[in-house]
Design a protein around this motif. Sequence first.
Motif, PDB file in Angstrom:
ATOM      1  N   ARG A  81      -3.579   6.153   3.406  1.00 23.65           N
ATOM      2  CA  ARG A  81      -4.288   5.106   4.145  1.00 23.65           C
ATOM      3  C   ARG A  81      -5.770   5.441   4.194  1.00 23.65           C
ATOM      4  O   ARG A  81      -6.147   6.616   4.345  1.00 23.65           O
ATOM      5  N   LEU A  82      -6.615   4.429   4.103  1.00 24.47           N
ATOM      6  CA  LEU A  82      -8.053   4.640   4.231  1.00 24.47           C
ATOM      7  C   LEU A  82      -8.684   3.441   4.916  1.00 24.47           C
ATOM      8  O   LEU A  82      -8.178   2.322   4.852  1.00 24.47           O
ATOM      9  N   VAL A  83      -9.779   3.703   5.608  1.00 23.25           N
ATOM     10  CA  VAL A  83     -10.692   2.668   6.088  1.00 23.25           C
ATOM     11  C   VAL A  83     -12.011   2.988   5.410  1.00 23.25           C
ATOM     12  O   VAL A  83     -12.612   4.032   5.652  1.00 23.25           O
ATOM     13  N   SER A  84     -12.443   2.121   4.529  1.00 26.14           N
ATOM     14  CA  SER A  84     -13.467   2.460   3.541  1.00 26.14           C
ATOM     15  C   SER A  84     -14.802   2.844   4.166  1.00 26.14           C
ATOM     16  O   SER A  84     -15.380   2.076   4.942  1.00 26.14           O
ATOM     17  N   MET A  85     -15.280   4.025   3.795  1.00 24.53           N
ATOM     18  CA  MET A  85     -16.618   4.432   4.182  1.00 24.53           C
ATOM     19  C   MET A  85     -17.653   3.877   3.205  1.00 24.53           C
ATOM     20  O   MET A  85     -18.852   3.922   3.469  1.00 24.53           O
ATOM     21  N   ALA A  86     -17.196   3.318   2.088  1.00 25.94           N
ATOM     22  CA  ALA A  86     -18.108   2.722   1.120  1.00 25.94           C
ATOM     23  C   ALA A  86     -18.405   1.264   1.448  1.00 25.94           C
ATOM     24  O   ALA A  86     -19.530   0.786   1.253  1.00 25.94           O
ATOM     25  N   ASN A  87     -17.396   0.534   1.915  1.00 26.93           N
ATOM     26  CA  ASN A  87     -17.553  -0.869   2.300  1.00 26.93           C
ATOM     27  C   ASN A  87     -16.951  -1.034   3.681  1.00 26.93           C
ATOM     28  O   ASN A  87     -15.731  -0.931   3.854  1.00 26.93           O
ATOM     29  N   PRO A  88     -17.751  -1.280   4.714  1.00 31.37           N
ATOM     30  CA  PRO A  88     -17.243  -1.236   6.090  1.00 31.37           C
ATOM     31  C   PRO A  88     -16.187  -2.290   6.402  1.00 31.37           C
ATOM     32  O   PRO A  88     -15.469  -2.159   7.397  1.00 31.37           O
ATOM     33  N   HIS A  89     -16.054  -3.318   5.584  1.00 29.80           N
ATOM     34  CA  HIS A  89     -15.099  -4.393   5.875  1.00 29.80           C
ATOM     35  C   HIS A  89     -13.729  -4.148   5.264  1.00 29.80           C
ATOM     36  O   HIS A  89     -12.801  -4.916   5.537  1.00 29.80           O
ATOM     37  N   LEU A  90     -13.564  -3.112   4.438  1.00 31.32           N
ATOM     38  CA  LEU A  90     -12.335  -2.930   3.676  1.00 31.32           C
ATOM     39  C   LEU A  90     -11.487  -1.764   4.187  1.00 31.32           C
ATOM     40  O   LEU A  90     -12.004  -0.772   4.694  1.00 31.32           O
ATOM     41  N   ALA A  91     -10.184  -1.932   4.030  1.00 28.96           N
ATOM     42  CA  ALA A  91      -9.217  -0.874   4.343  1.00 28.96           C
ATOM     43  C   ALA A  91      -8.069  -1.006   3.357  1.00 28.96           C
ATOM     44  O   ALA A  91      -7.894  -2.053   2.709  1.00 28.96           O
ATOM     45  N   GLY A  92      -7.284   0.060   3.230  1.00 31.32           N
ATOM     46  CA  GLY A  92      -6.193   0.010   2.273  1.00 31.32           C
ATOM     47  C   GLY A  92      -5.036   0.904   2.657  1.00 31.32           C
ATOM     48  O   GLY A  92      -5.206   1.910   3.361  1.00 31.32           O
ATOM     49  N   LEU A  93      -3.856   0.522   2.193  1.00 30.43           N
ATOM     50  CA  LEU A  93      -2.637   1.285   2.442  1.00 30.43           C
ATOM     51  C   LEU A  93      -1.820   1.305   1.155  1.00 30.43           C
ATOM     52  O   LEU A  93      -1.459   0.245   0.631  1.00 30.43           O
ATOM     53  N   ARG A  94      -1.559   2.494   0.631  1.00 28.36           N
ATOM     54  CA  ARG A  94      -0.692   2.650  -0.536  1.00 28.36           C
ATOM     55  C   ARG A  94       0.623   3.263  -0.080  1.00 28.36           C
ATOM     56  O   ARG A  94       0.636   4.308   0.577  1.00 28.36           O
ATOM     57  N   THR A  95       1.729   2.627  -0.419  1.00 29.08           N
ATOM     58  CA  THR A  95       3.058   3.087  -0.027  1.00 29.08           C
ATOM     59  C   THR A  95       3.922   3.234  -1.276  1.00 29.08           C
ATOM     60  O   THR A  95       4.005   2.297  -2.088  1.00 29.08           O
ATOM     61  N   ARG A  96       4.543   4.385  -1.409  1.00 26.72           N
ATOM     62  CA  ARG A  96       5.515   4.591  -2.480  1.00 26.72           C
ATOM     63  C   ARG A  96       6.888   4.767  -1.847  1.00 26.72           C
ATOM     64  O   ARG A  96       7.078   5.650  -1.001  1.00 26.72           O
ATOM     65  N   VAL A  97       7.811   3.913  -2.242  1.00 31.57           N
ATOM     66  CA  VAL A  97       9.172   3.930  -1.707  1.00 31.57           C
ATOM     67  C   VAL A  97      10.099   4.505  -2.781  1.00 31.57           C
ATOM     68  O   VAL A  97      10.109   4.020  -3.916  1.00 31.57           O
ATOM     69  N   VAL A  98      10.864   5.534  -2.402  1.00 32.78           N
ATOM     70  CA  VAL A  98      11.809   6.152  -3.329  1.00 32.78           C
ATOM     71  C   VAL A  98      13.203   6.068  -2.722  1.00 32.78           C
ATOM     72  O   VAL A  98      13.461   6.649  -1.655  1.00 32.78           O
ATOM     73  N   ALA A  99      14.087   5.330  -3.382  1.00 34.57           N
ATOM     74  CA  ALA A  99      15.502   5.310  -2.971  1.00 34.57           C
ATOM     75  C   ALA A  99      16.150   6.573  -3.536  1.00 34.57           C
ATOM     76  O   ALA A  99      16.368   6.676  -4.742  1.00 34.57           O
ATOM     77  N   GLU A 100      16.424   7.546  -2.681  1.00 34.00           N
ATOM     78  CA  GLU A 100      16.844   8.855  -3.188  1.00 34.00           C
ATOM     79  C   GLU A 100      18.290   8.874  -3.664  1.00 34.00           C
ATOM     80  O   GLU A 100      18.614   9.541  -4.655  1.00 34.00           O
ATOM     81  N   ASN A 101      19.189   8.196  -2.959  1.00 34.47           N
ATOM     82  CA  ASN A 101      20.605   8.298  -3.314  1.00 34.47           C
ATOM     83  C   ASN A 101      21.280   6.936  -3.445  1.00 34.47           C
ATOM     84  O   ASN A 101      22.483   6.813  -3.273  1.00 34.47           O
ATOM     85  N   TRP A 102      20.479   5.911  -3.707  1.00 35.02           N
ATOM     86  CA  TRP A 102      21.058   4.585  -3.846  1.00 35.02           C
ATOM     87  C   TRP A 102      20.231   3.744  -4.808  1.00 35.02           C
ATOM     88  O   TRP A 102      19.060   4.008  -5.053  1.00 35.02           O
ATOM     89  N   SER A 103      20.843   2.752  -5.358  1.00 35.65           N
ATOM     90  CA  SER A 103      20.195   1.765  -6.212  1.00 35.65           C
ATOM     91  C   SER A 103      20.575   0.381  -5.704  1.00 35.65           C
ATOM     92  O   SER A 103      21.596   0.208  -5.027  1.00 35.65           O
ATOM     93  N   GLY A 104      19.754  -0.588  -6.036  1.00 36.86           N
ATOM     94  CA  GLY A 104      20.048  -1.943  -5.593  1.00 36.86           C
ATOM     95  C   GLY A 104      18.793  -2.709  -5.257  1.00 36.86           C
ATOM     96  O   GLY A 104      17.696  -2.394  -5.729  1.00 36.86           O
ATOM     97  N   ARG A 105      18.955  -3.698  -4.426  1.00 37.24           N
ATOM     98  CA  ARG A 105      17.838  -4.576  -4.069  1.00 37.24           C
ATOM     99  C   ARG A 105      17.080  -3.988  -2.883  1.00 37.24           C
ATOM    100  O   ARG A 105      17.656  -3.672  -1.836  1.00 37.24           O
ATOM    101  N   LEU A 106      15.763  -3.830  -3.058  1.00 39.02           N
ATOM    102  CA  LEU A 106      14.867  -3.374  -1.985  1.00 39.02           C
ATOM    103  C   LEU A 106      13.981  -4.540  -1.583  1.00 39.02           C
ATOM    104  O   LEU A 106      13.387  -5.206  -2.447  1.00 39.02           O
TER     105      LEU A 106
END
Length: 833
Positions: free
Chosen positions: A150-175
């Motif tokens: 997660r970041l709140v941009s120090m380069a552009n004061p109006h921008l923020a971002g969230l990167r999420t990586r989801v790993v299904a460790e022991n299952w497969s199917g619809r997420l």
Amino acid sequence: MRPDQRNPDPACELCTGDLPPAWALGYQDGDPAGEGTRETMLTLGNGYLATRGAAPEATADGVHYPGSYLAGFHNRLVGGADRPDGEETIVNLPNWLPLTFRPAGGEWYAPGRARRIHEHRLLDLRRGIYLRELLVVDRDLRRTRIRQQRLVSMANPHLAGLRTRVVAENWSGRLEIRSGIDGGVVNANTADVGGACGRHLTDVTGGADGPTLWLTALTTGSRQPVAVAARTAVEIAGADAGVPRTVVRGADDVAEVRGVDVTAGVPVSVDKTVAVGCGRDRAVHHPLTAACAELRWAGTFDVLLAEHVTAWDRLWARFRLDVGEEHGWQLPLRVQTFHLLQTLSPHTVDLDAGVPARGLHGEGYHGHVFWDELFIYPYLNLRLPELTRALLEYRYRRLPAARRQAAATGMAGALFPWQSAASGRDESPSRSPSPVTGEWQDDRTGRQHHVNLAVSYSVWRYWETTGDLSFLTGRGAELLVETARFWAGLATYDPSDDRYDIRGVLGPDEFHDGYPGRAGQGLDNCAYLNVMVAWVLARAGEACEIQDRHPGAAPWRTAEVPAAERGRWRHIARRLRLAFLPDGILAQFEGYDDLAELDWDRYRQRYGDLRQLGPLLQAEGDDPNRYKISKQADVLMLLYLFSAEELTALITELGYDFDPARIPATVDHYLSRTTHGSTLSRIAHAWVLARTDRRRSVDMLLDALGTDLADPAHSSTRAGIHLGATAGTLDILQRCYTGLEVRGDVLRLNPQLPERIDQLDCVLRYRNRLLVLHVDHQEVRITAGPGGDQPVPVAVRDQSLLLSPGATVTVALGAAPRSAAAPARQLPHPGRT
């Protein structure tokens, strides 16, 4: 202060990572009682926008508290009992964080809806990124791992971002993934004093425009618009998943849901980029239009991250304060620096915003501005003086309100309120709940008129450090003159001994608001106030003389002061009354010596912690006005603000014999009667003790360093960072332990490093020169950046020299042999919560 490893997970990238310990503030798992404090400490901000470290899937539930705030963005709720038109408070913005997941047909993940196996959160201070790893198991025993940046941009004061990586460790199917914006937020992070808590947003509207979700709202009273726009992208194996979305609109929120087929062990990446704007932004036609434009030009999360990290690199280069990568203080110093820059950054320079006492990290004191800037500006003056000037101009723009406040008391000049916000009106409560009993009682802290002395002190110290003539001869002089007029009007003349008295006032010590049996009526001739008034009157007169010598420095003259008025200031500044104890110690106020001594041992045995001694006495039916006790530094604030030489000269100029040899006894007298009920108290005392008892000074410093790290379950930090204590601790190392001061246009150094510090390195800006300073127990080394500037006059102890651009000078200190170092005290471990 390394991240806690009580429950390491070998698959957790944070547990096995190699981030340098002096750059990482970490928390692992954690009990619910301390969650509010952890969310504060994990706040990200850029001086315009700040967002608390709440989990994206969390809502305000008594444990978690998502909150986002804009600098200077306030509102009033109408209908408070004491203030029918409302009390100004910082506004909790629409929550841009919401992002959660579920296996198709399951429950959306939220706290309490699945079993948390492992959670590790870490603040990467160097890059300004909040990292999180979470492993949960649902009721069907499906294990899902979440990795977030997660970041709140120090380069552009109006921008923020969230990167999420989801790993299904022991299952497969619809997420299924749900990403949204929640406008149904309220202000509820702190106690409702004056009717400031509740819902501050109305007319919430949300929708979707192409790939962008958007939400707008208006504040209930000021009708200020705020807009949030968000773009969410889903990728598998580095390629756009290309899955359709369903937009879901609620009464106060908007969200999108996407479904994607996942395979066990294969991560799904979700990037959420957000833009925030409001009606107070400059060069903007409409906040929503501007936010959507910012989002279109924002680029990918990777681009946003790279620009953000580069901006933080530049900041760290200028705000360097190092005692050694392996030193136990290095991390807390960086934590303090980081959180100061979350609220006050280069982006703040372009805003009309003051210094909220609890930063942009929560709703403590409802985002009000006090006198905390007195502890903050000295640090900024030598780092980012443009920021100090901008914050002083915030005060200047509220000078009309300060004049009205003075006129309401029947006085001339200007009186800044003890608590204020966007309008500059007095927001000090007339009643507040006792911290001991919870019962409502009269609150007289608003009578601390010395806040305008703090503003004037800051004006002059900024001028001394920067030599900014245009500011001093214009707005600075006007602030000084209007403060001088207020206090000169308050002083009454006693011709019997040619003395002036200032009666019915309060000093910084909030345990005394009157004399025994006369609570709330104020005190007479407070030492702190009278010495400060004498100093301000002299500086106001000096500013007028500088104006006379430089009539072209300001485009027009803003402070025309007749010679007769200046003459009266000079007379008052030499004849204000001070009281002394029989042993020559400066009395806190007239009549102080008649007060009773408290049986400290008895009260310590009864209560242990005496920080709330005043309210404890009131709860017993007693009156703190009866005793020689202090909540925080009062007389000793004079030794925080002035050197011993300066204070001696001030008291001598008032016509009193003052032996500086009595200063250590003065320190002992008041320190032994002080409970440190304010976070700022230890800052002042650490400074005062630096020349007389360095070991105790360091103990005080360590207490201050740990203010926002200790005891998260009971800490008031959940309502925000103690910004004055944050900057004050840094300034103790920057100026106090180096003996750095600017006096007579000379940069002076008289280092007194404590035994527990082997060296100190920092970067300073002095009158537009960049200086690199190294201090250890044997020498001082100063390097000036290259350029065409004139040499800088420098004095190291008794040696004077000129420092030319590009040159390095080294001065041996000739220190006496060091004694054995005392065992290092341990600072609170932020992971053990």
